[in-house]
Enzyme design. Structure first.
Site, PDB file in Angstrom:
ATOM      1  N   GLU B  50       0.810  -1.220   0.000  1.00 37.60           N
ATOM      2  CA  GLU B  50       0.000   0.000   0.000  1.00 37.60           C
ATOM      3  C   GLU B  50       0.845   1.273   0.000  1.00 37.60           C
ATOM      4  O   GLU B  50       0.422   2.304  -0.515  1.00 37.60           O
ATOM      5  CB  GLU B  50      -0.964   0.013   1.184  1.00 37.60           C
ATOM      6  CG  GLU B  50      -2.116  -0.978   1.056  1.00 37.60           C
ATOM      7  CD  GLU B  50      -1.783  -2.382   1.546  1.00 37.60           C
ATOM      8  OE1 GLU B  50      -0.596  -2.643   1.868  1.00 37.60           O
ATOM      9  OE2 GLU B  50      -2.698  -3.225   1.618  1.00 37.60           O
ATOM     10  N   PHE B 112     -12.080  -7.392  13.757  1.00 40.99           N
ATOM     11  CA  PHE B 112     -11.000  -7.870  12.900  1.00 40.99           C
ATOM     12  C   PHE B 112     -10.578  -6.762  11.923  1.00 40.99           C
ATOM     13  O   PHE B 112     -11.419  -6.178  11.244  1.00 40.99           O
ATOM     14  CB  PHE B 112     -11.453  -9.112  12.120  1.00 40.99           C
ATOM     15  CG  PHE B 112     -10.395  -9.613  11.170  1.00 40.99           C
ATOM     16  CD1 PHE B 112      -9.169 -10.072  11.654  1.00 40.99           C
ATOM     17  CD2 PHE B 112     -10.618  -9.615   9.799  1.00 40.99           C
ATOM     18  CE1 PHE B 112      -8.189 -10.518  10.779  1.00 40.99           C
ATOM     19  CE2 PHE B 112      -9.643 -10.067   8.928  1.00 40.99           C
ATOM     20  CZ  PHE B 112      -8.432 -10.519   9.413  1.00 40.99           C
ATOM     21  N   GLN B 113      -9.286  -6.479  11.872  1.00 42.66           N
ATOM     22  CA  GLN B 113      -8.704  -5.452  10.996  1.00 42.66           C
ATOM     23  C   GLN B 113      -9.328  -4.072  11.199  1.00 42.66           C
ATOM     24  O   GLN B 113      -9.505  -3.312  10.251  1.00 42.66           O
ATOM     25  CB  GLN B 113      -8.785  -5.887   9.527  1.00 42.66           C
ATOM     26  CG  GLN B 113      -7.945  -7.146   9.288  1.00 42.66           C
ATOM     27  CD  GLN B 113      -7.669  -7.430   7.824  1.00 42.66           C
ATOM     28  OE1 GLN B 113      -8.473  -7.114   6.965  1.00 42.66           O
ATOM     29  NE2 GLN B 113      -6.521  -8.022   7.551  1.00 42.66           N
ATOM     30  N   LYS B 162     -17.629  -0.944   5.781  1.00 39.65           N
ATOM     31  CA  LYS B 162     -17.989  -1.936   4.766  1.00 39.65           C
ATOM     32  C   LYS B 162     -19.481  -1.918   4.462  1.00 39.65           C
ATOM     33  O   LYS B 162     -19.890  -2.040   3.298  1.00 39.65           O
ATOM     34  CB  LYS B 162     -17.558  -3.330   5.229  1.00 39.65           C
ATOM     35  CG  LYS B 162     -17.815  -4.401   4.175  1.00 39.65           C
ATOM     36  CD  LYS B 162     -17.148  -5.718   4.500  1.00 39.65           C
ATOM     37  CE  LYS B 162     -17.352  -6.700   3.345  1.00 39.65           C
ATOM     38  NZ  LYS B 162     -16.742  -7.999   3.621  1.00 39.65           N
ATOM     39  N   MET B 479      24.107   9.600   2.957  1.00 47.54           N
ATOM     40  CA  MET B 479      23.753  10.826   3.667  1.00 47.54           C
ATOM     41  C   MET B 479      23.993  10.675   5.174  1.00 47.54           C
ATOM     42  O   MET B 479      24.452  11.594   5.837  1.00 47.54           O
ATOM     43  CB  MET B 479      22.296  11.184   3.371  1.00 47.54           C
ATOM     44  CG  MET B 479      21.869  12.528   3.899  1.00 47.54           C
ATOM     45  SD  MET B 479      22.921  13.857   3.323  1.00 47.54           S
ATOM     46  CE  MET B 479      22.084  14.387   1.855  1.00 47.54           C
TER      47      MET B 479
HETATM   48  C1  LIG Z   1      17.988  15.030   2.432  1.00 44.51           C
HETATM   49  C2  LIG Z   1      17.247  16.312   2.220  1.00 44.51           C
HETATM   50  C3  LIG Z   1      17.946  17.494   2.059  1.00 44.51           C
HETATM   51  C4  LIG Z   1      17.273  18.685   1.794  1.00 44.51           C
HETATM   52  N1  LIG Z   1      18.021  19.811   1.542  1.00 44.51           N
HETATM   53  C5  LIG Z   1      17.380  20.921   1.092  1.00 44.51           C
HETATM   54  C6  LIG Z   1      18.123  22.073   0.645  1.00 44.51           C
HETATM   55  O1  LIG Z   1      19.343  22.102   0.672  1.00 44.51           O
HETATM   56  N2  LIG Z   1      17.427  23.113   0.165  1.00 44.51           N
HETATM   57  C7  LIG Z   1      16.057  23.125   0.096  1.00 44.51           C
HETATM   58  O2  LIG Z   1      15.492  24.102  -0.407  1.00 44.51           O
HETATM   59  N3  LIG Z   1      15.350  22.083   0.537  1.00 44.51           N
HETATM   60  C8  LIG Z   1      15.969  20.983   1.020  1.00 44.51           C
HETATM   61  N4  LIG Z   1      15.209  19.897   1.413  1.00 44.51           N
HETATM   62  C9  LIG Z   1      13.740  19.988   1.351  1.00 44.51           C
HETATM   63  C10 LIG Z   1      13.157  20.649   2.579  1.00 44.51           C
HETATM   64  O3  LIG Z   1      13.075  19.708   3.615  1.00 44.51           O
HETATM   65  C11 LIG Z   1      11.732  21.211   2.275  1.00 44.51           C
HETATM   66  O4  LIG Z   1      10.924  20.180   1.788  1.00 44.51           O
HETATM   67  C12 LIG Z   1      11.744  22.293   1.236  1.00 44.51           C
HETATM   68  O5  LIG Z   1      12.766  23.223   1.481  1.00 44.51           O
HETATM   69  C13 LIG Z   1      10.405  23.028   1.222  1.00 44.51           C
HETATM   70  O6  LIG Z   1      10.235  23.683   0.033  1.00 44.51           O
HETATM   71  P1  LIG Z   1       9.307  24.956  -0.126  1.00 44.51           P
HETATM   72  O7  LIG Z   1       9.688  26.012   0.848  1.00 44.51           O
HETATM   73  O8  LIG Z   1       9.318  25.315  -1.560  1.00 44.51           O
HETATM   74  O9  LIG Z   1       7.877  24.516   0.384  1.00 44.51           O
HETATM   75  P2  LIG Z   1       6.792  23.438  -0.079  1.00 44.51           P
HETATM   76  O10 LIG Z   1       6.840  22.325   0.894  1.00 44.51           O
HETATM   77  O11 LIG Z   1       6.822  23.136  -1.508  1.00 44.51           O
HETATM   78  O12 LIG Z   1       5.494  24.293   0.300  1.00 44.51           O
HETATM   79  C14 LIG Z   1       4.886  25.140  -0.578  1.00 44.51           C
HETATM   80  C15 LIG Z   1       4.473  26.444   0.086  1.00 44.51           C
HETATM   81  O13 LIG Z   1       3.725  27.167  -0.894  1.00 44.51           O
HETATM   82  C16 LIG Z   1       2.401  27.401  -0.451  1.00 44.51           C
HETATM   83  N5  LIG Z   1       1.501  27.217  -1.583  1.00 44.51           N
HETATM   84  C17 LIG Z   1       1.013  26.077  -2.093  1.00 44.51           C
HETATM   85  N6  LIG Z   1       0.237  26.331  -3.163  1.00 44.51           N
HETATM   86  C18 LIG Z   1       0.238  27.677  -3.324  1.00 44.51           C
HETATM   87  C19 LIG Z   1      -0.381  28.560  -4.251  1.00 44.51           C
HETATM   88  N7  LIG Z   1      -1.154  28.111  -5.251  1.00 44.51           N
HETATM   89  N8  LIG Z   1      -0.165  29.869  -4.103  1.00 44.51           N
HETATM   90  C20 LIG Z   1       0.606  30.360  -3.085  1.00 44.51           C
HETATM   91  N9  LIG Z   1       1.223  29.566  -2.196  1.00 44.51           N
HETATM   92  C21 LIG Z   1       1.046  28.248  -2.317  1.00 44.51           C
HETATM   93  C22 LIG Z   1       2.161  26.420   0.678  1.00 44.51           C
HETATM   94  O14 LIG Z   1       1.213  26.959   1.559  1.00 44.51           O
HETATM   95  C23 LIG Z   1       3.551  26.259   1.286  1.00 44.51           C
HETATM   96  O15 LIG Z   1       3.809  27.267   2.238  1.00 44.51           O
HETATM   97  C24 LIG Z   1      15.870  18.701   1.725  1.00 44.51           C
HETATM   98  C25 LIG Z   1      15.156  17.522   1.925  1.00 44.51           C
HETATM   99  C26 LIG Z   1      15.831  16.338   2.156  1.00 44.51           C
HETATM  100  C27 LIG Z   1      15.039  15.079   2.320  1.00 44.51           C
HETATM  101  C1  LIG Z   2      12.088   5.748   5.623  1.00 47.80           C
HETATM  102  C2  LIG Z   2      13.335   6.454   6.011  1.00 47.80           C
HETATM  103  N1  LIG Z   2      14.146   5.920   6.944  1.00 47.80           N
HETATM  104  C3  LIG Z   2      15.300   6.556   7.283  1.00 47.80           C
HETATM  105  C4  LIG Z   2      15.638   7.745   6.707  1.00 47.80           C
HETATM  106  C5  LIG Z   2      16.924   8.466   7.107  1.00 47.80           C
HETATM  107  N2  LIG Z   2      17.855   8.524   5.961  1.00 47.80           N
HETATM  108  C6  LIG Z   2      17.975   9.620   5.185  1.00 47.80           C
HETATM  109  S1  LIG Z   2      19.052   9.413   3.919  1.00 47.80           S
HETATM  110  C7  LIG Z   2      19.383   7.831   4.393  1.00 47.80           C
HETATM  111  C8  LIG Z   2      20.368   6.986   3.618  1.00 47.80           C
HETATM  112  C9  LIG Z   2      19.969   6.721   2.219  1.00 47.80           C
HETATM  113  O1  LIG Z   2      20.870   5.826   1.667  1.00 47.80           O
HETATM  114  P1  LIG Z   2      20.897   5.509   0.119  1.00 47.80           P
HETATM  115  O2  LIG Z   2      19.516   5.258  -0.352  1.00 47.80           O
HETATM  116  O3  LIG Z   2      21.909   4.472  -0.176  1.00 47.80           O
HETATM  117  O4  LIG Z   2      21.316   6.921  -0.501  1.00 47.80           O
HETATM  118  P2  LIG Z   2      22.731   7.680  -0.484  1.00 47.80           P
HETATM  119  O5  LIG Z   2      22.649   8.701   0.599  1.00 47.80           O
HETATM  120  O6  LIG Z   2      23.799   6.686  -0.240  1.00 47.80           O
HETATM  121  O7  LIG Z   2      22.829   8.313  -1.830  1.00 47.80           O
HETATM  122  C10 LIG Z   2      18.667   7.503   5.548  1.00 47.80           C
HETATM  123  C11 LIG Z   2      18.757   6.212   6.236  1.00 47.80           C
HETATM  124  C12 LIG Z   2      14.734   8.277   5.751  1.00 47.80           C
HETATM  125  N3  LIG Z   2      14.966   9.460   5.160  1.00 47.80           N
HETATM  126  N4  LIG Z   2      13.616   7.610   5.403  1.00 47.80           N
END
Ligand SMILES: Cc1cc2nc3c(=O)[nH]c(=O)nc-3n(C[C@H](O)[C@H](O)[C@H](O)COP(=O)(O)OP(=O)(O)OC[C@H]3O[C@@H](n4cnc5c(N)ncnc54)[C@H](O)[C@@H]3O)c2cc1C
Ligand SMILES: Cc1ncc(C[n+]2csc(CCOP(=O)(O)OP(=O)(O)O)c2C)c(N)n1
Ligand SMILES: [Mg+2]
Lengths: 163, 578
Positions: B50, B112-113, B162, B479
């Site tokens: 799912e 159940f479930q 259901k 990471m």
């Molecule tokens: C490993 C990892 C590393 C990351 N590193 C970075 C990084 O270096 N830099 C980075 O930027 N992010 C990074 N992120 C992502 C970060 O966690 C956030 O998800 C991201 O920065 C949010 O983006 P955003 O501000 O564009 O908001 P979004 O989450 O895209 O939110 C959208 C915003 O716009 C508003 N909105 C929606 N629709 C409309 C509309 N029609 N009109 C007006 N407003 C609207 C919403 O209300 C909301 O406030 C990383 C994520 C991960 C998993």
């Molecule tokens: C479901 C889930 N569990 C744990 C994490 C924490 N986490 C972020 S990056 C990462 C490692 C990812 O490893 P891989 O897919 O090999 O990518 P790489 O960073 O090596 O490119 C983990 C464990 C997560 N983001 N999501």
């Protein structure tokens, strides 16, 4: 600062848990929460007392407004308003204390609404401060049970919170 | 027309124009599956888990702008969907999730479930419903789609007991054309006075920067953003979620900002005197240390969700409304008005930015005899001519894809930003490919992430969705390892697996093509060969340099100008420049 937020919310099952859930999920503080249906049975009115900095209160009202079930809200702290809370107190009423208790209740404009040979139930309404003040006049050793409704509030003047 | 509950659900989905229903059957939804069997309007996609259904539907929504739709059974089916629902919620993706529930009379009896789906999902949905009367089923579904797709979009759960879908109970059916709700009226137009104030600030700024995010993509306002940005000639940076809203190859684009943003984007944010945030939410990955965030800047913020405004960063000019009409209005004011940005100041600002650019922060060692992950992404860009839709998982590979594959159009970069859900990439690619069968779809992943929803390889075969899986295999949860290297003196605690499957054999076992690449010179020809296999899913396992890190990096708790940079031939340090 302490804020009293009055909320009109759809009278649906689960609506209350959305508000309560919001507060616990975002770590906001709830001092009291009361809720009951309004004259329009499809709506409930909730009164929530919370405290926090201006920024936190702003986020709280925005997040509450964002809940789909919330129809309208106001922060009563922003205007002149009246607050009332209801309190019921069961106290030991012995031969020696009966008269004195009765006098105190009168001074605070409360009522004695149940009497037995050994106890009273006192009803009192007023601001939270007034109820606290009354409580402080009682000897804790005589208290049997205290129940407070949590405050509700309404703004002064003609304007009101309605649809 | 009289229909039973199950038929009402299917007929409602048809009326909503739903093409695909991503689902998995079970006891509580058997009536619904029987109704699915007896219609051909909505195509059911049978996933293998799912979670896969939710990610596929979510990615379908990200790529098309239409809501993704999911069907799961009660109990374990419902709980398996929760990660995907939370993923969509954090990135504001429109989705409707229909979950089966035990029959009304036994709700609350630990049947159940049975799980309290409304309770479990409450903190990670925009709204949810438990349907208690078959007469309200159609209207509830209408409301679910309306709420999911308007205002700030998000997932909506409709939990259906259901007995509500029983074939024995028929009621008159008419799908509502419209719903209105007294408690839900999202803002569309921004406040005129605030927009005027914003324009005044904008034209008077000396060191302005446009910081735009996912909201521009969600609000289909990329065209307006481009026009606005070109009129002003200001630098623009995008969040991870905003990539593609402004062309990544355009000279005004200074790259992504934030933790792994470019040196020039972060320095420009730090030194700017005015930032205009457009559909971006000042996430902590973007702002770094809040008390030192953009110390010299006034802030304008356009967002449809008032709660996004001044949540973490105090805003000077808030504009609550949808990006598209607000930008249209701003463009009009700029066109009418005589005020133009100060040319001299802007020139000086661009000179400064170009010096930061000269640091060349994304340069890496091109002479290495190991496969550099950045090189793989650059080659992927070339082989697909920058025209593919890229999905990704979570980790270093995600950041490299964001940094080295410039997106010129919106809805081409599909990744989990807010929740950062490993396992997202593969089912997402399937959802996208179903929507765009004629577009190349590649999933950039890592050897750890791909194992979290690997079972969907089987779904890809069944529905003939030929995708290309780019596995940047560094034999590390890269990471995690990177953080351990920087902050825990390289104590690599459980950030690698002692056993990794043979992905080539695995791909073959699932009926696909598998390839393993170990030498840099094989990268390009292999990619070409893989993309030439138009109707096959290809799993390419690239053995990459294990030690490579993602740079630049703003470590947790640091400010924008405090970046760790890669030392590599071709890069300049900050100091060398000065
Ligand atoms: C490993 C990892 C590393 C990351 N590193 C970075 C990084 O270096 N830099 C980075 O930027 N992010 C990074 N992120 C992502 C970060 O966690 C956030 O998800 C991201 O920065 C949010 O983006 P955003 O501000 O564009 O908001 P979004 O989450 O895209 O939110 C959208 C915003 O716009 C508003 N909105 C929606 N629709 C409309 C509309 N029609 N009109 C007006 N407003 C609207 C919403 O209300 C909301 O406030 C990383 C994520 C991960 C998993
Ligand atoms: C479901 C889930 N569990 C744990 C994490 C924490 N986490 C972020 S990056 C990462 C490692 C990812 O490893 P891989 O897919 O090999 O990518 P790489 O960073 O090596 O490119 C983990 C464990 C997560 N983001 N999501
Ligand atoms: Mg890895």
């Amino acid at each position: 600062m302490r804020h009293m937020i009055a909320i009109l919310i759809e009278n649906e099952s689960g609506a209350l848990s959305r508000v309560a859930g919001l507060f616990s999920a975002r770590g906001y503080n709830i001092q009291s929460l009361t809720v009951a249906p309004t004259e329009d049975p499809s709506l409930s009115r909730m009164t929530l007392v919370t405290c926090g900095s201006e920024e936190i209160i702003e986020q709280i009202t925005k997040q509450l407004n964002k809940l789909i079930d919330v129809v309208k809200l106001i922060d009563l702290a922003e205007s002149v308003h009246i607050e009332r809370e209801l309190m019921l107190i069961k106290v030991k009423a012995t031969e020696h204390t009966r008269e004195e208790l009765k006098r105190l209740v009168d001074i605070f404009r409360g009522k004695i609404i149940d009497v037995t040979s050994t106890s009273y139930v006192i009803e009192m309404t007023g601001s939270t401060d007034k109820l606290d003040a009354f409580m402080s006049t009682l000897d804790p050793a005589h208290l049997i049970e205290v129940v407070r409704s949590g405050p509700i509030g309404i703004s002064r003047g003609e304007k009101g919170l309605h649809l | 027309m009289e229909l039973n509950g199950a038929q009402i659900v299917m007929q409602s989905l048809k009326e909503e124009g739903v093409e695909f229903l991503f689902g998995y059957p079970g006891g509580a939804v058997l009536h619904l599956y029987d109704a699915i069997f007896q219609q051909d309007d909505v195509k059911h996609i049978l996933v293998r888990h799912e979670q896969g259904a939710t990610h596929a539907a979510d990615a379908y929504a990200r790529a098309t702008g239409k809501p993704g739709v999911v069907l799961v059974t009660s109990g374990p089916g419902a709980t398996n969907a929760v990660t995907g629902i939370a993923t969509a919620y954090m990135d504001s993706i429109p989705m409707v999730i229909i979950s089966g529930q035990v029959s009304l009379p036994v709700i609350g009896s630990d049947a159940f479930q049975e799980v309290d789906m409304v309770g479990i999902t409450r903190p990670c949905v925009k709204h949810n419903f438990l349907v208690k009367d078959v007469n309200q089923l159609a209207e509830t579904i209408k409301k679910a789609f309306y709420i999911a797709t308007t205002g700030r979009p998000g997932p909506v759960v409709v939990d259906i007991p259901k007995d509500i879908t029983s074939p024995l109970v028929k009621v008159p059916f008419k799908y509502p054309k419209k719903v209105s709700m007294r408690s839900y009226n999202p803002a569309v137009q921004g406040h005129k006075g605030q927009i005027k104030r914003a324009i005044d600030l904008l034209v008077n700024a000396q060191r302005p920067i446009i910081y735009s995010g996912g909201g521009v993509i969600l609000g289909n306002a990329s065209e307006e953003l481009i026009k606005f940005t070109r009129m002003l000639e200001y630098p623009i940076t995008n969040t991870l979620m905003g990539l593609g809203a402004y062309p990544g190859t355009d000279p005004q684009f200074v790259g992504m900002l934030g933790m792994h943003g470019t040196y020039e984007a972060n320095m420009a944010m730090h030194e700017s005197d005015l930032i205009i945030a457009i559909g971006a939410r000042f996430d902590d990955r973007v702002t770094g240390k809040l008390t030192e965030f953009c110390p010299y800047a006034q802030v304008i913020h356009i967002d449809v969700d008032p709660a996004s405004i001044s949540k973490t960063v105090k805003v000077d000019v808030p504009i609550v409304g949808e990006v598209k009409p607000v930008l249209e209005h701003m463009i009009e004011l700029l066109e009418e008005g005589k005020k133009r940005p100060n040319k001299k100041a802007l020139e000086a600002w661009w000179n400064q930015i170009n010096q930061w650019r000269a640091v060349n922060c994304l340069e890496y060692d091109r002479e290495s005899n190991l496969i550099k992950p950045q090189y793989v992404i650059e080659q992927l860009y070339q082989v697909t001519k920058g025209d593919a839709i890229i999905t990704s998982d979570v980790g270093q590979h995600q950041m490299w894809a964001a940094q080295y594959y410039p997106f010129d159009k919106p809805r081409r970069w599909i990744n989990s930003g807010g929740l950062g859900t490993m396992g997202f990439g593969l089912p997402a690619a399937i959802g996208v490919k179903l929507a765009f069968p004629d577009t190349e779809v590649a999933c950039v992943t890592g050897e750890a992430s791909i194992q979290m929803c690997i079972q969907e390889l089987s779904t890809a075969l069944q529905y003939k969705t030929p995708i290309k899986i780019i596995n940047l295999n560094n034999r590390y949860m890269g990471m995690v390892r990177q953080w351990q290297e920087f902050s825990y003196e390289s104590r690599y605690s459980h950030s690698y697996m002692d056993t990794i499957p043979d992905f080539v054999k695995l791909a073959e076992a699932y009926g696909h093509v598998g390839m393993r690449i170990e030498k840099p010179e094989d990268v390009r020809p292999t990619l070409e060969a893989a993309f030439a296999l138009k109707d096959r899913t290809v799993f390419i396992d690239f053995m990459t340099d294990r030690t490579e890190n993602v740079y630049p990096m703003i470590e947790a708790g640091k400010a924008h100008h405090d970046m760790k940079l890669r030392v590599a031939p071709g890069t300049l340090t900050d100091r060398e420049l000065a």
